[in-house]
Design an enzyme around this catalytic site. Structure first.
Site, PDB file in Angstrom:
ATOM      1  N   ASP A 140     117.365  34.667  98.448  1.00  9.83           N
ATOM      2  CA  ASP A 140     117.240  36.117  98.651  1.00  9.83           C
ATOM      3  C   ASP A 140     118.567  36.752  98.216  1.00  9.83           C
ATOM      4  O   ASP A 140     119.148  36.312  97.243  1.00  9.83           O
ATOM      5  CB  ASP A 140     116.885  36.418 100.106  1.00  9.83           C
ATOM      6  CG  ASP A 140     116.220  37.784 100.291  1.00  9.83           C
ATOM      7  OD1 ASP A 140     116.183  38.576  99.333  1.00  9.83           O
ATOM      8  OD2 ASP A 140     115.746  38.067 101.403  1.00  9.83           O
ATOM      9  N   HIS A 155     118.912  37.177  94.701  1.00  4.29           N
ATOM     10  CA  HIS A 155     118.794  38.587  94.338  1.00  4.29           C
ATOM     11  C   HIS A 155     120.138  39.266  94.135  1.00  4.29           C
ATOM     12  O   HIS A 155     120.227  40.488  94.191  1.00  4.29           O
ATOM     13  CB  HIS A 155     118.003  39.354  95.407  1.00  4.29           C
ATOM     14  CG  HIS A 155     116.588  38.906  95.544  1.00  4.29           C
ATOM     15  ND1 HIS A 155     115.813  39.277  96.595  1.00  4.29           N
ATOM     16  CD2 HIS A 155     115.809  38.113  94.770  1.00  4.29           C
ATOM     17  CE1 HIS A 155     114.611  38.732  96.473  1.00  4.29           C
ATOM     18  NE2 HIS A 155     114.588  38.020  95.372  1.00  4.29           N
TER      19      HIS A 155
END
Length: 146
Positions: A55, A89
């Protein structure tokens, strides 16, 4: 490796330094886990890190919804420097920004094979003032994951 061993979370702290380390999450097991979360902190230095996660590599927050506005601790004075984000990310501001975020610099960051590199996100009720965000010498390297 446990989830807590793979990430760093900071909340309501001042004068934080995290440097010269690796934070690795099993991307298949922890696809929704951040590398480093900075929430409602001031004077933070994240330097010479290698972060591999599924993430956000680095996420900057300042509280969510009414609770974030009530507690009202702004995140300010953050320097993220010489960091490598592998997969994940990349560099994220938000979505929890209720108490505001200011004076954040991302310098000398490489996003290697990341799904995204730079993100600013918010949602209804979570937004606050975000200002003084600087991205300097930030690069996407290698094929981007889709």
């Amino acid at each position: 490796m446990s989830k807590m061993a793979t990430m760093a979370k900071m909340a309501s702290a001042t004068h934080v330094v995290l440097m010269a380390t690796s934070i690795v999450a099993d991307i298949l097991m922890l696809y929704d886990e951040d590398g480093v979360n900075v929430e409602s902190c001031s004077n933070v230095l994240l330097q010479r890190l290698e972060i591999a996660t599924g993430d956000d590599c680095v996420a900057i927050y300042s509280g969510s919804n009414e609770q974030g506005r009530r507690i009202n601790v702004t995140t300010t004075g953050v320097l993220v420097e010489n960091v490598s984000c592998v997969h994940g990310h990349g560099l994220t501001i938000g979505s929890r920004t209720s108490a505001g975020i200011s004076n954040v610099t991302f310098r000398g960051v490489q996003c290697v094979g990341s799904w995204k590199c730079v993100r600013m996100k918010s949602a209804r009720g979570r937004g606050g003032l975000v200002e003084g965000i600087l991205y300097e010498n930030v690069a996407v390297v290698g094929p981007v994951q889709t």
